[in-house]
Every structure is written in structure tokens, then in C-alpha cells.
Design an enzyme around this catalytic site. Structure first.
Site, PDB file in Angstrom:
ATOM      1  N   LYS A  62       0.834  -1.199   0.000  1.00  0.00           N
ATOM      2  CA  LYS A  62       0.000   0.000   0.000  1.00  0.00           C
ATOM      3  C   LYS A  62       0.872   1.254   0.000  1.00  0.00           C
ATOM      4  CE  LYS A  62      -3.087   2.638   3.026  1.00  0.00           C
ATOM      5  NZ  LYS A  62      -2.190   3.475   3.815  1.00  0.00           N
TER       6      LYS A  62
ATOM      7  N   ASP B 299      -6.509   0.801   0.541  1.00  0.00           N
ATOM      8  CA  ASP B 299      -6.642   1.244   1.920  1.00  0.00           C
ATOM      9  C   ASP B 299      -7.992   0.770   2.455  1.00  0.00           C
ATOM     10  OD1 ASP B 299      -8.544   2.937   0.817  1.00  0.00           O
ATOM     11  OD2 ASP B 299      -7.923   4.655   2.039  1.00  0.00           O
TER      12      ASP B 299
END
Length: 227
Positions: A126, A145
Site C-alpha cells: 500500500k 486502503d
């Protein structure tokens, strides 16, 4: 009627089209002026709001400059400078260790590959995807996310729960030219409408194509999946 994959691809494209109309200026909300500041801001944003991170980094980026400053800072001092951030002790350690690696292995520059970025302390896919996309203009994947997790599951785009598996699914069904923007659109919609605890389905531009709104999904609308 198309195959399940074709149907999901069409669903994903419709989601992107509608959300782009709803949020035409959607972009990253973290504030930074260089790649190192971006990396640090994203590390700090784990399980913390971007608003809180921006408040904290306003002073942090004035006090610390290059990777040397962070790498040489005493652990307790850097942690104290981050004390309004969630898990600030761990994040201070991640930042110090990452900056030490950047100095020793990358000539003081934030690396530009997924493999090198994910070798840094506290950096997963991420964070690496965000740094690649916004620091190096390299789009190699989809940033997953908590908002992307929640919306993609509610919308029936994936049944996966792990961020890595969700990313794989989204990369297969979302057109590559929309990989970066897909995340920003989900974040904006997740904050404004499709919230974790009380989604406003009546005011949602995706309601007619959302299986969760129709009640034929097993996704729990009250749960926010941690990223």
C-alpha cells in the site's frame, strides 16, 4: 449476459465513471513537497486520518530535512514529535530505520521500485504503491486502503478480504489507466457517503448497482475492514 469476469469489469468501469463525475477533483490529500516527505506521510497515515497526519507533519517537515536528520534523531525525541499519531513509537522506529536504509543502500534517495520500497521498514505494498504513483509517476498496482477494501467488497467487485488479494482482483477488472484514480475516488466516496458505520445509501450515486444496498450481499455494512 457476459461471463462473471466481464460482468464485474463492466461494474468496475461504471463505478469509475460515476465517481469521476461525482468527484472530478479527487486526488491525494496528504501534504508533502518531496519523495521523502511523501514516504514519511504515508507511513504515518497507517490507521490514522490524513487530516491528523497533515497537522503533525506541518511542524515535523520544518524540523527534519533529509534522511540524515531522521536517521540520526534519538528514538524518543522523534517519537515525541509524533505523539499525536497512532502507534507513534513504532512509526518513529520505522522512519528512522527506513531513512538509515535509504542512506546506506540508495545514496539518500527514496527508491523507485516495488521490491526496494517494500524492503524499507514499515513499508508494504500500500505504502509503496502510493510512493511510486505520487513520487515517481509509476503506476504498478492499486492502492488498497480501508476505503478501497470496504467499497470494493460492498459493490461486489471482490469477495477477498486480504489487501493483497483485493489488489490482485482490482488490477484484473479495473482498467489500468484508472488504477491510481480508483483509490482516490473510493476514498472520497467512502468519507462522504459510503462510510464504515452508517452509509448513506439513499444519497449514493452507485445505489442502483450496489448489491449491498439491495440487500443481496453477505457483506456487513456496519463493519469497516482494517487495512
Amino acid at each position: 449476459m457476459g461471463t462473471p469476469r466481464e460482468t464485474t469489469q463492466a461494474q468496475a468501469e461504471t463505478v469509475v465513471d460515476r465517481l469521476e463525475e461525482e468527484y472530478p477533483d479527487s486526488t491525494i490529500s496528504l501534504r508533502y513537497s518531496n519523495r521523502l516527505e511523501l514516504l514519511i506521510a504515508v507511513i504515518l497515515s497507517a490507521q490514522c486520518t490524513d487530516e491528523r497526519v497533515n497537522t503533525e507533519t506541518a511542524d515535523l517537515f520544518e524540523k527534519y530535512d533529509g534522511p540524515e536528520d531522521y536517521a540520526n534523531a534519538p528514538q524518543d525525541e522523534l517519537a515525541e514529535d509524533l505523539n499525536s499519531i497512532t502507534y507513534y513509537n513504532s512509526k518513529a522506529e520505522y522512519i528512522r530505520n527506513s531513512c538509515q536504509t535509504i542512506l546506506e543502500d540508495h545514496d539518500g534517495e527514496v527508491p523507485d521500485t516495488m521490491a526496494e520500497l517494500t524492503e524499507l521498514s514499515g513499508v508494504g505494498r500500500k505504502t509503496a504503491n502510493v510512493v511510486l504513483q505520487h513520487g515517481h509517476d509509476i503506476v504498478e498496482g492499486v492502492v488498497v486502503d480501508t476505503h478501497v477494501q470496504r467499497l470494493s467488497r460492498r459493490l461486489g467487485l471482490t469477495e477477498e478480504k486480504r489487501p493483497e488479494r483485493i489488489e490482485e482482483t482490482l488490477m484484473d477488472i479495473v482498467p489500468e489507466e484508472h488504477w491510481q484514480q480508483f483509490t482516490h475516488l473510493c476514498i472520497d466516496h467512502g468519507r462522504a457517503v459510503c462510510t464504515a458505520r452508517k452509509p448513506d445509501c439513499d444519497g449514493c450515486v452507485l445505489a442502483d448497482i450496489c448489491p449491498s444496498e439491495r440487500g443481496d450481499s453477505e457483506v456487513d455494512l456496519a463493519s469497516g475492514e482494517p487495512w
